[in-house]
Design a protein around this motif. Structure first.
Motif, PDB file in Angstrom:
ATOM      1  N   ASN A   8       4.091   2.270  45.979  1.00  0.00           N
ATOM      2  CA  ASN A   8       4.003   3.525  45.239  1.00  0.00           C
ATOM      3  C   ASN A   8       5.348   3.813  44.562  1.00  0.00           C
ATOM      4  O   ASN A   8       6.198   2.927  44.437  1.00  0.00           O
ATOM      5  N   CYS A   9       5.554   5.058  44.146  1.00  0.00           N
ATOM      6  CA  CYS A   9       6.774   5.445  43.441  1.00  0.00           C
ATOM      7  C   CYS A   9       8.028   5.183  44.272  1.00  0.00           C
ATOM      8  O   CYS A   9       9.048   4.757  43.741  1.00  0.00           O
ATOM      9  N   GLY A  10       7.943   5.423  45.587  1.00  0.00           N
ATOM     10  CA  GLY A  10       9.093   5.184  46.461  1.00  0.00           C
ATOM     11  C   GLY A  10       9.417   3.706  46.572  1.00  0.00           C
ATOM     12  O   GLY A  10      10.577   3.301  46.483  1.00  0.00           O
ATOM     13  N   GLY A  11       8.404   2.881  46.779  1.00  0.00           N
ATOM     14  CA  GLY A  11       8.614   1.436  46.856  1.00  0.00           C
ATOM     15  C   GLY A  11       9.165   0.870  45.563  1.00  0.00           C
ATOM     16  O   GLY A  11       9.970  -0.060  45.565  1.00  0.00           O
ATOM     17  N   TYR A  12       8.741   1.468  44.437  1.00  0.00           N
ATOM     18  CA  TYR A  12       9.239   1.042  43.129  1.00  0.00           C
ATOM     19  C   TYR A  12      10.696   1.459  42.935  1.00  0.00           C
ATOM     20  O   TYR A  12      11.560   0.625  42.621  1.00  0.00           O
ATOM     21  N   ALA A  13      10.989   2.737  43.137  1.00  0.00           N
ATOM     22  CA  ALA A  13      12.343   3.241  42.887  1.00  0.00           C
ATOM     23  C   ALA A  13      13.363   2.639  43.851  1.00  0.00           C
ATOM     24  O   ALA A  13      14.494   2.359  43.462  1.00  0.00           O
ATOM     25  N   LEU A  14      12.968   2.432  45.098  1.00  0.00           N
ATOM     26  CA  LEU A  14      13.881   1.869  46.093  1.00  0.00           C
ATOM     27  C   LEU A  14      13.870   0.340  46.081  1.00  0.00           C
ATOM     28  O   LEU A  14      14.621  -0.298  46.804  1.00  0.00           O
ATOM     29  N   GLU A  15      12.994  -0.224  45.264  1.00  0.00           N
ATOM     30  CA  GLU A  15      12.839  -1.669  45.098  1.00  0.00           C
ATOM     31  C   GLU A  15      12.542  -2.392  46.409  1.00  0.00           C
ATOM     32  O   GLU A  15      12.989  -3.513  46.639  1.00  0.00           O
ATOM     33  N   GLY A  95      20.314   4.500  39.645  1.00  0.00           N
ATOM     34  CA  GLY A  95      19.978   5.837  40.094  1.00  0.00           C
ATOM     35  C   GLY A  95      18.546   5.965  40.607  1.00  0.00           C
ATOM     36  O   GLY A  95      17.638   5.289  40.120  1.00  0.00           O
ATOM     37  N   VAL A  96      18.397   6.835  41.586  1.00  0.00           N
ATOM     38  CA  VAL A  96      17.090   7.175  42.141  1.00  0.00           C
ATOM     39  C   VAL A  96      17.037   8.692  42.251  1.00  0.00           C
ATOM     40  O   VAL A  96      18.000   9.318  42.698  1.00  0.00           O
ATOM     41  N   ALA A  97      15.930   9.274  41.822  1.00  0.00           N
ATOM     42  CA  ALA A  97      15.749  10.719  41.955  1.00  0.00           C
ATOM     43  C   ALA A  97      14.499  10.977  42.782  1.00  0.00           C
ATOM     44  O   ALA A  97      13.535  10.214  42.735  1.00  0.00           O
ATOM     45  N   LEU A  98      14.529  12.070  43.546  1.00  0.00           N
ATOM     46  CA  LEU A  98      13.409  12.460  44.398  1.00  0.00           C
ATOM     47  C   LEU A  98      13.154  13.941  44.198  1.00  0.00           C
ATOM     48  O   LEU A  98      14.092  14.734  44.097  1.00  0.00           O
ATOM     49  N   ARG A  99      11.874  14.276  44.142  1.00  0.00           N
ATOM     50  CA  ARG A  99      11.485  15.680  44.016  1.00  0.00           C
ATOM     51  C   ARG A  99      10.186  15.886  44.792  1.00  0.00           C
ATOM     52  O   ARG A  99       9.395  14.966  44.958  1.00  0.00           O
ATOM     53  N   PHE A 100       9.978  17.112  45.264  1.00  0.00           N
ATOM     54  CA  PHE A 100       8.806  17.433  46.079  1.00  0.00           C
ATOM     55  C   PHE A 100       7.899  18.435  45.390  1.00  0.00           C
ATOM     56  O   PHE A 100       8.356  19.292  44.640  1.00  0.00           O
ATOM     57  N   SER A 101       6.607  18.318  45.675  1.00  0.00           N
ATOM     58  CA  SER A 101       5.634  19.359  45.335  1.00  0.00           C
ATOM     59  C   SER A 101       5.148  19.908  46.668  1.00  0.00           C
ATOM     60  O   SER A 101       5.667  19.533  47.720  1.00  0.00           O
ATOM     61  N   GLU A 102       4.142  20.741  46.644  1.00  0.00           N
ATOM     62  CA  GLU A 102       3.648  21.301  47.906  1.00  0.00           C
ATOM     63  C   GLU A 102       3.171  20.214  48.853  1.00  0.00           C
ATOM     64  O   GLU A 102       3.456  20.239  50.035  1.00  0.00           O
ATOM     65  N   ASP A 103       2.436  19.228  48.342  1.00  0.00           N
ATOM     66  CA  ASP A 103       1.854  18.237  49.243  1.00  0.00           C
ATOM     67  C   ASP A 103       2.118  16.799  48.799  1.00  0.00           C
ATOM     68  O   ASP A 103       1.345  15.902  49.102  1.00  0.00           O
ATOM     69  N   ASP A 104       3.225  16.592  48.107  1.00  0.00           N
ATOM     70  CA  ASP A 104       3.535  15.247  47.650  1.00  0.00           C
ATOM     71  C   ASP A 104       5.030  15.143  47.376  1.00  0.00           C
ATOM     72  O   ASP A 104       5.758  16.135  47.401  1.00  0.00           O
ATOM     73  N   TYR A 145       8.277  20.787  41.974  1.00  0.00           N
ATOM     74  CA  TYR A 145       9.039  22.003  41.718  1.00  0.00           C
ATOM     75  C   TYR A 145      10.369  22.062  42.446  1.00  0.00           C
ATOM     76  O   TYR A 145      11.198  22.910  42.149  1.00  0.00           O
ATOM     77  N   SER A 146      10.594  21.222  43.438  1.00  0.00           N
ATOM     78  CA  SER A 146      11.821  21.346  44.223  1.00  0.00           C
ATOM     79  C   SER A 146      13.029  20.958  43.377  1.00  0.00           C
ATOM     80  O   SER A 146      12.886  20.447  42.268  1.00  0.00           O
ATOM     81  N   LYS A 147      14.204  21.175  43.931  1.00  0.00           N
ATOM     82  CA  LYS A 147      15.391  20.667  43.257  1.00  0.00           C
ATOM     83  C   LYS A 147      15.258  19.156  43.166  1.00  0.00           C
ATOM     84  O   LYS A 147      14.504  18.538  43.921  1.00  0.00           O
ATOM     85  N   ILE A 148      15.970  18.557  42.249  1.00  0.00           N
ATOM     86  CA  ILE A 148      15.966  17.106  42.121  1.00  0.00           C
ATOM     87  C   ILE A 148      17.115  16.564  42.975  1.00  0.00           C
ATOM     88  O   ILE A 148      18.269  16.947  42.787  1.00  0.00           O
ATOM     89  N   TYR A 149      16.763  15.714  43.922  1.00  0.00           N
ATOM     90  CA  TYR A 149      17.748  15.047  44.756  1.00  0.00           C
ATOM     91  C   TYR A 149      18.062  13.707  44.090  1.00  0.00           C
ATOM     92  O   TYR A 149      17.169  12.905  43.848  1.00  0.00           O
ATOM     93  N   ARG A 150      19.341  13.490  43.777  1.00  0.00           N
ATOM     94  CA  ARG A 150      19.739  12.259  43.087  1.00  0.00           C
ATOM     95  C   ARG A 150      20.547  11.366  44.029  1.00  0.00           C
ATOM     96  O   ARG A 150      21.367  11.863  44.815  1.00  0.00           O
ATOM     97  N   PHE A 151      20.346  10.060  43.871  1.00  0.00           N
ATOM     98  CA  PHE A 151      21.004   9.079  44.725  1.00  0.00           C
ATOM     99  C   PHE A 151      21.465   7.893  43.898  1.00  0.00           C
ATOM    100  O   PHE A 151      20.932   7.625  42.819  1.00  0.00           O
ATOM    101  N   ALA A 152      22.440   7.183  44.439  1.00  0.00           N
ATOM    102  CA  ALA A 152      22.859   5.894  43.906  1.00  0.00           C
ATOM    103  C   ALA A 152      22.379   4.848  44.889  1.00  0.00           C
ATOM    104  O   ALA A 152      22.575   4.979  46.096  1.00  0.00           O
ATOM    105  N   MET A 153      21.732   3.792  44.380  1.00  0.00           N
ATOM    106  CA  MET A 153      21.241   2.696  45.201  1.00  0.00           C
ATOM    107  C   MET A 153      22.064   1.450  44.899  1.00  0.00           C
ATOM    108  O   MET A 153      22.086   1.002  43.736  1.00  0.00           O
ATOM    109  N   ARG A 154      22.741   0.920  45.905  1.00  0.00           N
ATOM    110  CA  ARG A 154      23.536  -0.299  45.735  1.00  0.00           C
ATOM    111  C   ARG A 154      22.592  -1.496  45.629  1.00  0.00           C
ATOM    112  O   ARG A 154      21.667  -1.641  46.422  1.00  0.00           O
ATOM    113  N   THR A 155      22.823  -2.351  44.661  1.00  0.00           N
ATOM    114  CA  THR A 155      21.921  -3.462  44.427  1.00  0.00           C
ATOM    115  C   THR A 155      22.227  -4.678  45.273  1.00  0.00           C
ATOM    116  O   THR A 155      21.345  -5.478  45.542  1.00  0.00           O
TER     117      THR A 155
END
Length: 156
Positions: A8-15, A95-104, A145-155
């Motif tokens: 899913n989106c997490g597996g893709y963004a986190l590779e 870069g990787v960004a994460l955001r939340f909705s009510e149920d996702d 709607y949540s704040k955007i949490y940003r991260f750096a992912m070392r390759t």
């Protein structure tokens, strides 16, 4: 060839190219961990009930659940570090960004000066900017709607 249905989106963004989920513990253990890690008042019954409800239902609207998920993500992904913006990225990071909705939750990737994301079993697509990644599969479906949490992912 990689099968896009297996991540899913997490597996893709986190590779990791695996299906990413936050909750892996039993509900009672999860709630206990949230209170311990965030140093919340264990005697606050209203907060405890709200967190139990959110954990059992897979909801993310409570800021404490979001904070806990971010802490768990950082623990589970040692090559990930929090950043304020993408100017902080080093040569061997993306870069990787994460955001939340009510149920996702949803992840967006920032690599080679381009934003992209993956929705469920669909193919990854490029985005014109980070903010376009927070709509659901249909324009008015899921809003993050949540704040955007940003991260750096070392390759490497």
């Amino acid at each position: 060839m990689m099968n896009i249905e297996y991540f899913n989106c997490g597996g893709y963004a986190l590779e990791t190219y695996e299906w990413f989920e936050f909750y892996t513990k039993e509900d009672n253990e999860e709630v206990k961990s949230i209170f311990e890690e965030l140093k919340l008042n264990r005697n606050d019954e209203g907060l405890r009930e709200r967190i139990i409800y959110q954990v059992e239902g897979g909801y993310f609207s409570d800021i404490n659940i979001q904070k806990y998920c971010v802490m768990e993500l950082l623990k589970r992904t040692p090559r990930l570090r929090p950043i304020l913006n993408y100017h902080e990225l080093r040569k061997n990071e993306y870069g990787v960004a994460l955001r939340f909705s009510e149920d996702d939750f949803h992840f967006v990737k920032y690599k080679n000066h381009k934003f992209s994301h993956k929705r469920g079993e669909l193919k990854p697509i490029e985005l014109p900017d980070e903010y376009k990644g927070w709509l659901g599969e249909r324009e008015n479906d899921q809003k993050y709607y949540s704040k955007i949490y940003r991260f750096a992912m070392r390759t490497a």
